[in-house]
Design a protein around this motif. Sequence first.
Motif, short mmCIF file in Angstrom:
data_model
loop_
_atom_site.label_atom_id
_atom_site.label_comp_id
_atom_site.label_asym_id
_atom_site.label_seq_id
_atom_site.Cartn_x
_atom_site.Cartn_y
_atom_site.Cartn_z
N GLU A 46 -99.95 54.07 66.07
CA GLU A 46 -100.84 53.44 67.04
C GLU A 46 -100.72 51.92 67.04
OE1 GLU A 46 -102.64 54.80 69.47
OE2 GLU A 46 -101.60 56.62 68.83
N MET A 47 -100.27 51.35 65.92
CA MET A 47 -100.11 49.89 65.85
C MET A 47 -98.69 49.45 66.16
SD MET A 47 -102.53 48.70 62.64
CE MET A 47 -101.68 49.70 61.41
N SER A 48 -97.81 50.40 66.52
CA SER A 48 -96.43 50.07 66.86
C SER A 48 -96.34 49.57 68.29
CB SER A 48 -95.55 51.30 66.68
OG SER A 48 -95.80 52.24 67.71
N ASP A 49 -95.13 49.24 68.72
CA ASP A 49 -94.96 48.68 70.06
C ASP A 49 -95.14 49.70 71.18
OD1 ASP A 49 -94.58 46.16 69.13
OD2 ASP A 49 -92.40 46.23 69.15
N ARG A 50 -95.37 50.96 70.84
CA ARG A 50 -95.71 51.91 71.89
C ARG A 50 -97.10 51.63 72.43
NH1 ARG A 50 -96.59 57.39 68.28
NH2 ARG A 50 -98.84 57.22 67.97
N ASN A 51 -97.87 50.87 71.67
CA ASN A 51 -99.19 50.41 72.12
C ASN A 51 -99.00 49.07 72.83
OD1 ASN A 51 -101.76 49.25 72.32
ND2 ASN A 51 -102.46 50.15 70.39
N GLU A 52 -99.38 49.00 74.09
CA GLU A 52 -99.15 47.78 74.87
C GLU A 52 -99.88 46.57 74.31
OE1 GLU A 52 -100.97 47.66 78.79
OE2 GLU A 52 -102.13 49.47 78.28
N PHE A 53 -100.87 46.80 73.43
CA PHE A 53 -101.61 45.68 72.87
C PHE A 53 -101.15 45.32 71.45
CE2 PHE A 53 -104.59 47.86 75.79
CZ PHE A 53 -104.73 46.85 76.73
N SER A 54 -100.01 45.88 71.04
CA SER A 54 -99.54 45.63 69.68
C SER A 54 -99.21 44.16 69.43
CB SER A 54 -98.30 46.49 69.39
OG SER A 54 -97.22 46.12 70.23
N MET A 55 -98.97 43.40 70.49
CA MET A 55 -98.66 41.97 70.32
C MET A 55 -99.84 41.22 69.71
SD MET A 55 -98.86 40.59 74.27
CE MET A 55 -98.62 38.90 73.74
N PHE A 56 -101.03 41.83 69.76
CA PHE A 56 -102.20 41.17 69.18
C PHE A 56 -102.42 41.56 67.71
CE2 PHE A 56 -103.36 41.79 73.77
CZ PHE A 56 -103.18 40.46 74.14
N ILE A 57 -101.55 42.42 67.17
CA ILE A 57 -101.70 42.89 65.80
C ILE A 57 -100.67 42.19 64.92
CG2 ILE A 57 -101.73 44.90 64.27
CD1 ILE A 57 -102.18 46.65 66.74
N THR A 58 -101.14 41.40 63.98
CA THR A 58 -100.24 40.70 63.07
C THR A 58 -99.84 41.62 61.91
OG1 THR A 58 -102.00 39.85 61.65
CG2 THR A 58 -101.43 38.54 63.60
N HIS A 59 -98.81 41.20 61.19
CA HIS A 59 -98.38 41.97 60.03
C HIS A 59 -99.50 42.08 59.01
CE1 HIS A 59 -95.68 43.64 57.00
NE2 HIS A 59 -96.18 42.78 56.15
N GLU A 60 -100.24 40.99 58.81
CA GLU A 60 -101.32 41.00 57.83
C GLU A 60 -102.45 41.92 58.29
OE1 GLU A 60 -103.63 40.39 54.53
OE2 GLU A 60 -101.49 40.06 54.88
N GLN A 61 -102.75 41.94 59.57
CA GLN A 61 -103.76 42.87 60.07
C GLN A 61 -103.32 44.31 59.86
OE1 GLN A 61 -103.88 41.16 64.05
NE2 GLN A 61 -106.08 40.79 63.83
N ARG A 62 -102.04 44.56 60.12
CA ARG A 62 -101.51 45.91 59.95
C ARG A 62 -101.66 46.35 58.49
NH1 ARG A 62 -97.09 44.87 62.09
NH2 ARG A 62 -97.53 45.63 64.18
N ARG A 63 -101.33 45.45 57.57
CA ARG A 63 -101.45 45.77 56.15
C ARG A 63 -102.89 46.06 55.78
NH1 ARG A 63 -103.16 43.93 51.70
NH2 ARG A 63 -103.95 42.05 52.71
N ARG A 64 -103.83 45.22 56.26
CA ARG A 64 -105.25 45.42 55.92
C ARG A 64 -105.79 46.73 56.48
NH1 ARG A 64 -106.10 39.97 57.59
NH2 ARG A 64 -107.32 40.74 59.35
#
Length: 270
Positions: A46-64
């Motif tokens: 869900e946090m990958s680029d298949r989600n059109e809003f993934s550009m708003f998710i940083t690597h650190e957010q993904r980790r958290r």
Amino acid sequence: MRSIHFISGLPRSGSTLLAALLRQNPRFHAGMSGPLAGMVNAMLGEMSDRNEFSMFITHEQRRRVVQGLFENYYGDEFAGEVLFDTSRAWCSKLPALCALFPNLKMIACVRHVSWVIDSLERVVRNNALQPSSIFNFQTGGTVYSRAEGVANGEGMVGHAYNALKEAFYGEHAQHLMLLQYETLVSDPAKAMAAVYEFIGEPPFQHDFDNVHFDADAFDARAGTPGLHTVGRKVVARTRSTLLPPDVFRRFENDAFWLNAQANPRGVRVV
């Protein structure tokens, strides 16, 4: 977060027995395969680029977010200072897990693949009037189609086997130990001593004559009563295979972990 380690490897290779023994230690929490691996996969998707809003998710957010799955899933509902989460999928997620938990240890339970297939077939035949979730509750098929189904790359055994080799030969192999089913049932004291040494925990006196684990409700819902049954006493039982000879021979040379020359990263095999 509390210390966390992982149990993975092949199905029908002792992971439930290992969890049942570990949970005898009041400092530990361990159980059968749970939902976290699937939750991690879903969240990463869900946090990958298949989600059109993934550009708003940083690597650190993904980790958290992913780390938060573990912290919130275990919360205060599970006692124990040291957690062991079980899934056959974890071997394929070793790089991601090391990024989240740099001090983790992963115990991969292994067994001669022919006997893994035999064990699955035995469970199916013991419940001949109840279709199993292992085969999507299908009622047709033969021992040949069932063996092929679980052994292919997307099958229960084949996928776990490929994931195991990925971890064994991968760059994070120092976090991995292979525990052979044959060792666990024939010399449980040796097996558990090796586990404690590997995870860096003080030894504990386990009772190998009084082992308890109840997953009857889960197994019944999956159409496979007895799938996670653990005997009261840890003992090695000898039996003849019920597989046709050609099916048994197909997998008899797949125990790559027995070849010391094929262990370039020096993974410990117990």
